[in-house]
Enzyme design. Structure first.
Site, PDB file in Angstrom:
ATOM      1  N   THR A  13      -1.445 -25.895  15.077  1.00 27.20           N
ATOM      2  CA  THR A  13      -0.416 -24.855  15.066  1.00 27.20           C
ATOM      3  C   THR A  13      -0.426 -24.043  13.768  1.00 27.20           C
ATOM      4  OG1 THR A  13       0.954 -26.235  16.482  1.00 27.20           O
ATOM      5  CG2 THR A  13       2.065 -24.460  15.304  1.00 27.20           C
ATOM      6  N   LYS A 119       4.719 -31.649   4.282  1.00 25.27           N
ATOM      7  CA  LYS A 119       5.892 -32.062   3.494  1.00 25.27           C
ATOM      8  C   LYS A 119       6.018 -33.571   3.392  1.00 25.27           C
ATOM      9  CE  LYS A 119       7.180 -29.864   6.834  1.00 25.27           C
ATOM     10  NZ  LYS A 119       7.640 -29.018   7.900  1.00 25.27           N
ATOM     11  N   GLU A 143       3.869 -23.806  -0.431  1.00 22.24           N
ATOM     12  CA  GLU A 143       4.943 -22.950   0.082  1.00 22.24           C
ATOM     13  C   GLU A 143       5.276 -23.283   1.531  1.00 22.24           C
ATOM     14  OE1 GLU A 143       7.680 -21.116  -0.428  1.00 22.24           O
ATOM     15  OE2 GLU A 143       6.568 -19.750  -1.730  1.00 22.24           O
ATOM     16  N   GLY A 148       9.075 -23.344   6.139  1.00 22.87           N
ATOM     17  CA  GLY A 148       8.146 -22.438   6.812  1.00 22.87           C
ATOM     18  C   GLY A 148       7.895 -21.136   6.089  1.00 22.87           C
ATOM     19  N   ILE A 150      10.034 -19.047   4.539  1.00 20.99           N
ATOM     20  CA  ILE A 150      10.875 -18.656   3.395  1.00 20.99           C
ATOM     21  C   ILE A 150      10.124 -18.923   2.089  1.00 20.99           C
ATOM     22  CG2 ILE A 150      13.050 -19.058   2.190  1.00 20.99           C
ATOM     23  CD1 ILE A 150      14.290 -19.933   4.783  1.00 20.99           C
ATOM     24  N   GLY A 201      11.797 -26.364  23.302  1.00 19.27           N
ATOM     25  CA  GLY A 201      10.653 -26.556  22.404  1.00 19.27           C
ATOM     26  C   GLY A 201      11.042 -26.639  20.938  1.00 19.27           C
ATOM     27  N   GLU A 204      11.012 -32.338  19.244  1.00 18.55           N
ATOM     28  CA  GLU A 204       9.900 -33.125  19.778  1.00 18.55           C
ATOM     29  C   GLU A 204      10.421 -34.113  20.832  1.00 18.55           C
ATOM     30  OE1 GLU A 204       6.812 -32.858  18.261  1.00 18.55           O
ATOM     31  OE2 GLU A 204       7.481 -31.522  16.664  1.00 18.55           O
ATOM     32  N   LYS A 219      11.828 -32.349   2.432  1.00 17.83           N
ATOM     33  CA  LYS A 219      11.860 -31.026   1.788  1.00 17.83           C
ATOM     34  C   LYS A 219      12.718 -31.044   0.533  1.00 17.83           C
ATOM     35  CE  LYS A 219      11.164 -29.028   6.339  1.00 17.83           C
ATOM     36  NZ  LYS A 219      11.884 -28.551   7.529  1.00 17.83           N
ATOM     37  N   GLY A 316       7.352 -22.530  13.045  1.00 19.55           N
ATOM     38  CA  GLY A 316       6.592 -21.585  13.858  1.00 19.55           C
ATOM     39  C   GLY A 316       5.185 -21.453  13.318  1.00 19.55           C
TER      40      GLY A 316
END
Lengths: 437, 437
Positions: A13, A119, A143, A148, A150, A201, A204, A219, A316
């Site tokens: 992904t 992470k 990053e 994601g 940001i 979606g 999980e 995080k 995403g």
């Protein structure tokens, strides 16, 4: 123009998204960075899926685009690590296995820069990786590992440099926030909302890591390392998820002009850093309360520049991949000047029980006169000021009511609860949530 | 450790704040940048005021801390420009005079990096300054020129590099936003709210530049240069302020779940960039609608990573100064690698009249049957779809009502209005506001 050669290991992904962006806007990346941004090689067990999904040319893949075995993948990775022309390796395998840990260590050891979205690995087993990068004088870009799209990592490392960050908090797990948003907007129970999140979606099949607060904890651990220079383990950071939030809790949050959010929170106070991950009732005039769905948000409060909020996509494929590519760009341009995160020996970590915070405590008790007096008296005895007592609901054989306190510690609250329990009036364990203003 | 020597010219609100931060957290700045961050000299006509306000040592000031004449200041500036030990000069004089323009050009010409908070100068007369920096191979830091503390410049230059920005919009003028917030929350007229803003120190005695949209236009011009690589003049960018927003307009915004905001908006579409500064009705599910008081906010929509929002302090002494110091830090660390903003010859600028946007048009007409039919028929004839017609208010001798359109151009609307005017039913000029979703 000097080329900057990149290899990607793991083309799912996020890795696939990065490969797509690098090939799709290659000309503009090259012009912006002043280096020829060149994706040399991709190692992936199942290239046909990635080729189909991201529209990538098969020749980018080691093995020519055919399915390869783990043994072959290992051989191709070794070739990359020994190839002096490769400057940077993107690790988008994921997980915290020895394989991926050693891969990251070896990337750094071989003198190549590392970019990773992992992470869990960096939070739980990052130490040797960061140390190796420091020794080998290479950069680690991460990053994509926090929120994601940001750009919070670079904002902290390169923009808040003329200031000192006092606290960092935020909504760092999109799945939890999606569930809480649907619970709030549609008056759903946790189970129903989780099911909808899975259907959409956003969760999980096994949602444990997200809803337990574990993913958010990863995080926050990375952010605390970056902001305060301290290494905190998952065991030290007592984290709590959203599984136990009831429709009643949601209702009470509404009553006090707040919304439930799974909040990551860390604050420096002198030589201590207080940190926690837990559901909080976030007051509606705090921007975080309006952050809906799978969106992430981070708030910092800085010594000179005050409050900052960054809002954006927390997950995403292309969203997270854009952060990977931004790290590649930064390293391509500035690699020999980037300073890695420094650890500080000066600060000590403290968990939630040491915080001073306003709290909401919800009691389920017998339903008879005198109970409110007994409960509030015990709270008062612990030197805790009560802001308001409200939301009395008379249920079968009992009553439910909530007490909102002025700032105090969990230690004080627990002492009061111990006395209240001793009186025998409690029907269930009280629920305690911090309030975030 | 190699020193990085800084001079500050102009030690008022922002320059003084920068001097204070540099002296106050010097040790941590030095450790973070890997250079000895050294404030060498300050040129200021009236040092005693700055010394008192920011707690600075008098010996930092050229002339030892005494009041100096403009002639003496000029002599000290020349000394700085000729001093090879100075690496960077902060210009916090302000204004667009020839003096400050030439000062900035000369700083770059002398091979020193420039950091400036001067949005008016960079927007209106920046060309020669940027060109000189490019030729002299020095960097210009202007984070403080756009949105005070919000790190939007570095976010665009260094974080959104793995992506392409499609549109940038925001609330870039705190004074206007403060006035609009008070109008909304307390049902005040524009005049009353302006007076309160002046009393609270959020508006100048002469508030023209803020409320006319001029200050916001300066910032949008800088952002468009950065994001799209185009130079737009104040004349090309037709900007509009908040002076004509009435209580009725505010009321109607509320009715359609929106709030009035002075919005800067620029969007790329193919080889065109559309840009404007004007009041818009911002729908409440857009975060910008909830940005209250003097706070600033910027939203970008990126090709891969979607929507990003940054919220923070748009003005203030230490808030803006923290951005100056962040620029100093970045240049100290990366100076020889920083690429200045590149202009593009590929894109063409277009003003508001070429936009496709949903609009609200408010008509004041005669109060008799058939008017609504006439107005909506003329709008329909221009191929504009109407979303809703509402808010009919019957006033003395007339009626007021608003039409919300589907996306269309101002050209279409103006054609309809021409026909409606010809019918003689309009009592005043219609008001037209875009709607921002």
């Amino acid at each position: 123009m000097k080329p900057f050669n990149i290899a990607i290991v793991g083309c799912g992904t996020v890795g696939g998204g990065a490969a797509k962006i690098i090939t799709e806007i290659n000309e503009s990346l090259t012009s912006r960075s002043g280096r020829l941004i060149n994706l040399s090689k991709i190692v992936e067990l199942n290239p046909p899926v990635a080729i189909e999904r991201f529209g990538l040319p098969g020749k980018l893949f080691c093995g020519g685009g055919k399915v390869i075995t783990p043994q072959e993948a290992g051989k191709y990775i070794d070739e990359i690590l020994n190839d002096p022309s490769i400057h940077l390796v993107v690790e988008t395998v994921g997980g915290t296995s020895n394989f991926v840990h050693d891969l990251c260590v070896n990337i750094c050891k071989s003198g190549k820069h590392l970019v990773s979205a992992n992470k869990a690995l960096l939070a739980e087993r990052g130490q040797e990786i960061f140390n190796t990068a420091e020794k080998s004088n290479v950069s680690i870009g991460f990053e994509a590992a926090v929120c994601g799209a940001i750009p919070i990592i670079k904002t902290i490392k390169e923009s808040f440099t003329g200031d000192e960050i006092i606290s960092v908090s935020g909504i760092l797990n999109g799945t939890s926030n999606y569930i809480l948003s649907r619970m709030l907007d549609e008056d759903l129970g946790f189970g129903q909302a989780l099911k909808l999140a899975q259907e959409a979606g956003y969760a999980e099949a096994d949602p444990t890591l997200d809803i337990s607060g574990g993913d958010a904890a990863h995080k926050l651990i990375i952010l605390m390392k970056l902001v305060f220079g301290i290494d905190v383990t998952m065991e030290q950071l007592k984290f709590q998820g959203i599984q136990n939030i009831s429709a009643d809790d949601m209702e009470y949050a509404k009553e006090i002009d707040a919304a439930f959010k799974l909040i990551c929170y860390a604050k420096r106070d002198g030589d201590k850093v207080y940190g926690t991950v837990c559901p909080m009732m976030v007051k509606n005039d705090n921007f975080l309360s309006g952050v809906k769905g799978a969106t992430n948000a981070v708030r910092t409060i800085n010594r000179y520049s005050g409050k900052h909020i960054l809002i954006g996509a927390g997950a995403g494929s292309l969203e997270t991949a854009s952060s990977i590519v931004a790290d590649i760009m930064f390293i391509a341009r500035y690699s020999d000047k980037i300073k890695n995160t420094q650890l500080s020996n000066k600060l000590e970590f403290k968990g939630l029980s040491h915080f001073t915070f306003p709290f909401v405590i919800t009691f389920t008790t017998e339903d008879r006169p005198g109970i409110t007096g007994l409960v509030t008296t015990e709270i008062g005895k612990q030197d805790v000021n009560i802001y308001t007592v409200s939301h009395n609901r008379h249920i079968k054989d009992g009553a439910v009511f909530s007490v909102e306190t002025q700032p105090c510690t969990l230690k004080q609250i627990n002492a009061a609860i111990k006395e209240i329990k001793a009186s025998g009036i409690l029907k269930t364990e009280p629920k305690i949530y911090p309030i975030l203003f």
